[in-house]
Scaffold this motif. Structure first.
Motif: not given
Ligand SMILES: Nc1nc2c(ncn2[C@@H]2O[C@H](COP(=O)(O)OP(=O)(O)OP(=O)(O)O)[C@@H](O)[C@H]2O)c(=O)[nH]1
Ligand SMILES: [Mg+2]
Length: 309
Positions: A73-79, A114-123, A231-235
């Motif tokens: 896991x990386x970032x604030x949540x894993x989707x 395959x994991x990848x990080x995306x920035x949503x509203x700065x997170x 996606x953000x709402x999902x977290x």
């Protein structure tokens, strides 16, 4: 003059010691190339046992892969992006992040998560493409058990289905996920929406009344932004900005929805969490800008907080 077969067997054993998987298969192939090509006798027996070694190594590595696959896991949540093959999961991942990933007009381009990080509203939020799940996945068809294991560890699911596809193709996938006992907050990304009429989206929404449908196309930046927000709402997380000496930090921090001012102070530093005297709040949870609040004040998405020491 070839090496005596006993010596060859010893050399082979030594070279294979400590190798596994692909490396082991490579060494076996090299040995096979060096082996005299006799049809019978001890060299032929050696050839047979080396060939058997390749098969055994393959089975072993598959077993290792199948038992479990770990996606850190990386970032604030894993989707997880989950759906039938060839619907555009990799393309979506690529459009939303910095990674270079193989995409293709055929099924099973992607074989491992395959994991990848995306920035949503700065997170930063982690997206993970799960390779195409097939019917029977919950009974381990196509290595399904390990893939579903990744899904089990995720925070939420974005099902992906071609917008103009028959909803039945996604139903197959969803049934496997549910059969595996996995039930997470989910949305449905109707992919390649640029190629689908509005009715197709409605058809999906009707087939999956419990999933919010988000039409998305990698060719349409606005649709990608709507997808990010979904996606953000999902977290289920909230974003809060920190303010220090009158300056607001650019990147917000992500917090559980029940977060209080004390949680923010604690996230900055445990000592601060224990010692701070209160806070000032700007934003939706404040009655007015800079409202003075106590430790237990609950925060809301979009708040700015200054911890007072
Ligand atoms: N028109 C259009 N084509 C798309 C879009 N997204 C993906 N594609 C095409 O769809 C095909 C499949 O894309 P991939 O991203 O490889 O799909 P995938 O779901 O990752 O496929 P597998 O890993 O094989 O399961 C490719 O030919 C892409 O160019 C889109 O938004 N619009
Ligand atoms: Mg792919």
């Amino acid at each position: 003059m070839p090496m005596p077969h006993r010596t060859f067997a010893q050399v082979a054993k030594r070279r294979l010691t400590g190798t596994e998987g692909r490396e082991r298969i490579r060494v076996v192939r090299e040995l096979l190339a060096e082996l005299p090509d006799y049809r019978n006798g001890p060299y032929a027996d050696l050839r047979k046992s080396l060939l058997a070694e390749i098969d055994e190594t393959r089975v072993r590595s598959n077993a290792v892969h199948r038992d479990s696959i770990a996606v850190r896991h990386e970032g604030a949540a894993q989707i997880c992006l989950v759906g039938p093959p060839n619907v555009g999961k990799s393309s979506l991942l690529q459009a939303l992040s910095e990674i270079q990933i193989k995409t293709g007009d055929y099924a099973f381009t992607t074989l491992r998560p395959v994991p990848a990080l995306t920035r949503i509203g700065g997170v930063l939020v982690q997206l993970v493409e799960i390779p195409g799940l097939i019917e029977g996945a919950s009974e381990d068809r196509g290595g399904g058990r390990a893939l579903l294991g990744v899904l089990r560890g995720a925070d939420a699911i974005a099902y992906c289905c071609r917008a103009n596809a028959d909803p039945a193709v996604l139903e197959v996938v969803r049934d496997e996920v549910l059969a595996a006992g996995i039930d997470k907050p989910s949305i449905l990304a109707a992919t390649q929406a640029d190629e689908a009429p509005q009715q197709a989206i409605l058809r999906l929404a009707t087939a999956f009344p419990d999933l919010p449908v988000v039409p998305v196309s990698v060719l349409d930046e606005d649709s990608l932004e709507v997808f990010r927000l979904a996606v953000w709402a999902l977290t289920g997380l909230i974003r809060v900005r920190l303010r220090k000496n009158g300056v607001v930090e650019e990147e917000p921090i992500a917090l559980e929805p029940s977060a209080t001012v004390a949680d923010v102070a604690d996230a900055i530093h445990h000592d601060l969490g224990a010692s701070f005297s209160g806070a000032r709040v700007w934003g939706p949870s404040a009655r007015f800008d800079g409202q003075r609040v106590g430790r237990e004040h609950s925060l809301t998405d979009g708040d700015t907080v200054e911890i007072l020491v």
